[in-house]
Design a protein around this motif. Structure first.
Motif, PDB file in Angstrom:
ATOM      1  N   UNK A 192      88.334 -27.626  35.181  1.00  0.00           N
ATOM      2  CA  UNK A 192      89.715 -28.023  35.366  1.00  0.00           C
ATOM      3  C   UNK A 192      90.130 -29.021  34.289  1.00  0.00           C
ATOM      4  N   UNK A 193      91.406 -28.977  33.984  1.00  0.00           N
ATOM      5  CA  UNK A 193      91.985 -29.881  32.995  1.00  0.00           C
ATOM      6  C   UNK A 193      93.066 -30.722  33.665  1.00  0.00           C
ATOM      7  N   UNK A 194      93.195 -31.980  33.208  1.00  0.00           N
ATOM      8  CA  UNK A 194      94.132 -32.921  33.800  1.00  0.00           C
ATOM      9  C   UNK A 194      94.989 -33.533  32.700  1.00  0.00           C
ATOM     10  N   UNK A 195      96.236 -33.827  33.036  1.00  0.00           N
ATOM     11  CA  UNK A 195      97.172 -34.466  32.108  1.00  0.00           C
ATOM     12  C   UNK A 195      97.185 -35.966  32.353  1.00  0.00           C
ATOM     13  N   UNK A 196      97.163 -36.731  31.266  1.00  0.00           N
ATOM     14  CA  UNK A 196      97.157 -38.185  31.346  1.00  0.00           C
ATOM     15  C   UNK A 196      98.519 -38.700  30.890  1.00  0.00           C
ATOM     16  N   UNK A 197      99.134 -39.550  31.732  1.00  0.00           N
ATOM     17  CA  UNK A 197     100.419 -40.162  31.404  1.00  0.00           C
ATOM     18  C   UNK A 197     100.264 -41.676  31.376  1.00  0.00           C
ATOM     19  N   UNK A 198     101.080 -42.321  30.566  1.00  0.00           N
ATOM     20  CA  UNK A 198     101.124 -43.786  30.501  1.00  0.00           C
ATOM     21  C   UNK A 198     102.567 -44.229  30.683  1.00  0.00           C
TER      22      UNK A 198
END
Length: 212
Positions: A192-198
């Motif tokens: 699985x792949x995850x998106x990182x937000x700041x």
């Protein structure tokens, strides 16, 4: 010895003549016992005088049933503050250290400016470096003030932007799936792949800048 005397005197007592005074004294007692053993007579009650299960009179055409239990609010609750958003929004905007609960694809996140969010999925259609405007929020607050939406706050009140920093992927997982009474085994690969937000920006506007 006492039992033998009682047994010997029993026939004599049975044939003894009881005085009339004793007979008259015992007769009302027996009558009272016989009267108490009879079932009580219950007279029918008119419908307008019958009691409700909750100990209140049944309602009729000219009578309204009173409340059987104590009111939780004997007096009406106080009216809400008029223009509370317009009056208290400047105090909320003046305090530092704001926090916000944003909703991204239905998932709530309680964040501050500078925090990173790891989404439990890969957001489609975004690339690293893109800036997203997060316009769904349910709570905005500071140290002393909190604004809650029903269910969401008007997006004109705040500005929250997030920058896509990249994606992460978990190690490759291999799961062997089998079925009973079968010699075949199937291997399932998942990564699985995850998106990182700041959170790059979080501003709360003043009441003069917003037309509420």
């Amino acid at each position: 010895m006492s039992r033998t005397l009682l047994r010997s005197a029993a026939p004599a007592l049975r044939g003894a003549i009881v005085p009339p005074s004793i007979r008259l004294a015992t007769t009302p007692l027996l009558l009272a016992r016989a009267f108490n053993t009879t079932a009580p007579i219950v007279e029918p009650v008119p419908p307008e005088q019958q009691q409700h299960v909750k100990n209140a009179v049944n309602p009729t055409a000219h009578h309204v049933r009173p409340l059987a239990f104590k009111k939780s609010h004997p007096a009406p609750p106080p009216a809400p503050i008029e223009d509370s958003v317009r009056n208290l929004l400047p105090f909320l905007a003046a305090q530092p250290g704001h926090y916000i609960t944003v909703h991204i694809h239905g998932f709530p996140y309680l964040v501050q400016e500078g925090d990173e969010i790891r989404l439990p999925f890969r957001m489609p259609g975004v690339l690293p470096g893109d800036v997203l405007r997060l316009n769904r929020a349910s709570v905005i607050g500071s140290r002393d003030y909190t604004m809650k939406g029903a269910p969401h706050i008007d997006e004109r009140v705040f500005e929250c932007r997030a920058t896509v920093t990249g994606t992460e992927s978990e190690p490759l997982r291999i799961k062997i799936k089998k079925k009973r009474r079968q010699r075949r085994a199937r291997r399932v690969h998942s990564k699985h792949r995850y998106t990182i937000l700041r959170i790059s920006e979080l501003n709360i506007k003043n009441a003069d800048d917003v037309e509420l």
